[in-house]
Write a protein that holds these residues in place. Sequence first.
Motif, short mmCIF file in Angstrom:
data_model
loop_
_atom_site.label_atom_id
_atom_site.label_comp_id
_atom_site.label_asym_id
_atom_site.label_seq_id
_atom_site.Cartn_x
_atom_site.Cartn_y
_atom_site.Cartn_z
N SER A 31 0.83 -1.22 0.00
CA SER A 31 0.00 0.00 0.00
C SER A 31 0.86 1.26 0.00
N ASN A 32 0.21 2.34 -0.35
CA ASN A 32 0.89 3.62 -0.55
C ASN A 32 0.39 4.66 0.45
N ASP A 33 -0.12 4.19 1.60
CA ASP A 33 -0.83 5.11 2.49
C ASP A 33 -0.07 5.44 3.77
N SER A 34 1.25 5.23 3.78
CA SER A 34 2.03 5.51 4.97
C SER A 34 2.93 6.72 4.76
N LYS A 35 3.10 7.49 5.82
CA LYS A 35 4.04 8.61 5.81
C LYS A 35 5.27 8.31 6.66
N LEU A 36 5.36 7.08 7.17
CA LEU A 36 6.47 6.71 8.02
C LEU A 36 7.77 6.59 7.22
N ILE A 37 8.86 7.00 7.85
CA ILE A 37 10.19 6.92 7.23
C ILE A 37 11.01 5.83 7.92
N ILE A 38 11.65 5.00 7.11
CA ILE A 38 12.58 4.00 7.63
C ILE A 38 13.89 4.72 7.92
N SER A 39 14.18 4.93 9.19
CA SER A 39 15.38 5.69 9.55
C SER A 39 16.64 4.98 9.05
N LYS A 40 17.53 5.78 8.50
CA LYS A 40 18.81 5.20 8.07
C LYS A 40 19.56 4.58 9.24
N HIS A 41 19.26 5.03 10.47
CA HIS A 41 20.01 4.55 11.62
C HIS A 41 19.67 3.11 12.00
N ILE A 42 18.64 2.55 11.38
CA ILE A 42 18.38 1.10 11.54
C ILE A 42 19.53 0.27 10.99
N TYR A 43 20.32 0.87 10.10
CA TYR A 43 21.40 0.14 9.43
C TYR A 43 22.76 0.39 10.08
N GLY A 44 22.73 0.68 11.40
CA GLY A 44 23.94 0.97 12.13
C GLY A 44 24.78 -0.25 12.46
N GLN A 45 26.00 0.01 12.94
CA GLN A 45 26.98 -1.04 13.23
C GLN A 45 27.58 -0.84 14.62
N PHE A 46 28.30 -1.84 15.06
CA PHE A 46 28.81 -1.91 16.43
C PHE A 46 30.27 -2.31 16.37
N ALA A 47 31.13 -1.56 17.08
CA ALA A 47 32.56 -1.87 17.14
C ALA A 47 33.00 -1.80 18.60
N GLU A 48 33.09 -2.96 19.24
CA GLU A 48 33.49 -3.03 20.64
C GLU A 48 34.97 -3.39 20.74
N HIS A 49 35.59 -3.00 21.84
CA HIS A 49 36.93 -3.49 22.15
C HIS A 49 36.78 -4.95 22.55
N LEU A 50 36.84 -5.80 21.57
CA LEU A 50 36.55 -7.23 21.74
C LEU A 50 37.30 -8.00 20.67
N GLY A 51 38.15 -8.92 21.08
CA GLY A 51 38.85 -9.74 20.10
C GLY A 51 39.62 -8.90 19.12
N ARG A 52 39.39 -9.15 17.82
CA ARG A 52 40.09 -8.43 16.76
C ARG A 52 39.18 -7.44 16.05
N GLY A 53 38.25 -6.88 16.81
CA GLY A 53 37.34 -5.90 16.23
C GLY A 53 38.00 -4.55 16.03
N ILE A 54 38.61 -4.03 17.11
CA ILE A 54 39.32 -2.75 17.02
C ILE A 54 40.79 -3.01 16.67
N TYR A 55 41.51 -3.61 17.61
CA TYR A 55 42.94 -3.89 17.38
C TYR A 55 43.08 -5.09 16.45
N ASP A 56 43.79 -4.86 15.33
CA ASP A 56 43.95 -5.84 14.25
C ASP A 56 42.70 -5.95 13.39
N GLY A 57 41.77 -5.00 13.58
CA GLY A 57 40.59 -4.88 12.72
C GLY A 57 40.61 -3.50 12.09
N PHE A 58 39.93 -2.57 12.73
CA PHE A 58 39.98 -1.18 12.27
C PHE A 58 41.38 -0.57 12.45
#
Length: 515
Positions: A31-58
């Motif tokens: 349907s074409n009857d919605s004014k809701l916006i799919i926020s771009k922030h739904i497509y976010g990511q997570f980078a924790e100091h964990l394993g090789r995520g930060i060090y030896d990753g980014f």
Amino acid sequence: MKKSVQILIVIGLLCAINRLSYAQTAKATISNDSKLIISKHIYGQFAEHLGRGIYDGFWVDKNMPVKKQDRIRLDIVEALKKIKIPNLRWPGGCFADEYHWRDGIGPRLSRPKMVNTNWGGVVEDNSFGTHEFLQLCNLLGCEPYISGNVGSGTVQEMSNWIEYLNFDGTSPMTAMRAQNGHPKPYNVTFWGVGNESWGCGGNMTPEYYSNEFRRYAAFAKNYPNATLKKIATGPSDADYNWTESLMKNVGTRMWGLALHHYTLPTGDWKDKGSATKFTREDYFKTMQNTLKMEELVTKHSAIMDKYDPNKKVALVVDEWGIWTNVEPGTNPGFLFQQNSLRDALIAGTNLNIFNNHCERVKMACLAQAVNVLQSLILTKKEKMVLTPTYHIFDMYKVHQDARLLPIKLDAPDFEMNGQKIPAINASASQDAAGKIHISFVNIDATKAIEVKADMGDMKWDTVDGQILTSANLTDINTFENPNKLKIAAFSGAKKSGNNVIVTLPAHSVVVLELK
């Protein structure tokens, strides 16, 4: 008698064929009857100091033979820019509530080392800190999302960090920031007030945490050009009492409430199952478990609606994805796992759920971006591989900040051992240029499904598409064969009147573009 038996057999076969044909057909109404916006922030990511995520990753050794800016690995940056990641959450996770930000600023050689007690007991040198993270976000073109330390920190510590980041004036914090090479403020607006305060962030009750949030938030000041979006620790999985308590005691003092839910293949934290060696029965159970996200989002949203009918508070699913046993021979505390076609189907399914609930779900962060859990990217020294999950985010980026087109599905079930789950899921949107995008996931392990989608009064002339699939659910991309799974052009859709008819191959993700 023999002839009668033959007739009955023929009739039975015809009935079976008809049932099979019906089971492979689905209908959709968009349907074409919605004014809701799919926020771009739904497509976010997570980078924790964990394993090789930060060090030896980014953040890599200065002598590694890859293109870098400072020590930030630029092939990773370019890959993530391509899929337009909108935000990056840091420094945790459980790590956030043992991280003291002043240890990660100033000359790197004089920064104190610390023990990462949550993830493997490794010693970190704090060479990647606040300025390095914000440099990374600047290179990525994304917004930073910082999780503050409530578990082992203080109100003053968090307040000072915010002032250090956001105040454009004269103060001890801004003088320190200028001394460290950044006279102007960073204007960081997404701010997590603790992480998993019910668990690794302090083992708090919801009532106690509600009071802590109010206290910390009172000293988390807004500065010009940096009005904070304060995100509270929300529930784990189906802890509806936590949501009830936070909505009752905190309410609209928070911008968002964080929900954490991981897909465990076995449902058992002690033995979660393999990332690459699983049966069709294992696969079915995994998809059952990932589809629980629909129930969780619906029920938590309903509680939020009681206290916030105008939906001012966002549901922020800032940790989600599949969590399996680590790869054999790797550090158990590093959470390194491979990434198969199954994971891509999980990613597409969850993103469809978030899109369809965009009235309440305004932000989400996949766990995690590099080398940890359901990664977008895996690295091995100078080599880098894009996972099947990465390709889903590439295909789905068309939904970012697009207008939701509500979709209703009448589809067959995927059945196994007397149990049933919906065989397909979908979401749809229309972008600012008027192009319509429909993302379909067929989770059925063996059957193709034809979908007839009624587009109502929407105008369109052509349909094109992309597909991600492979011969086996266990197929993966490796450093030796990095392109086994990749996006391909899809020609299995056609226009029929104002309907789009699409045949979805078994275990596939398809994104259509109508224009």
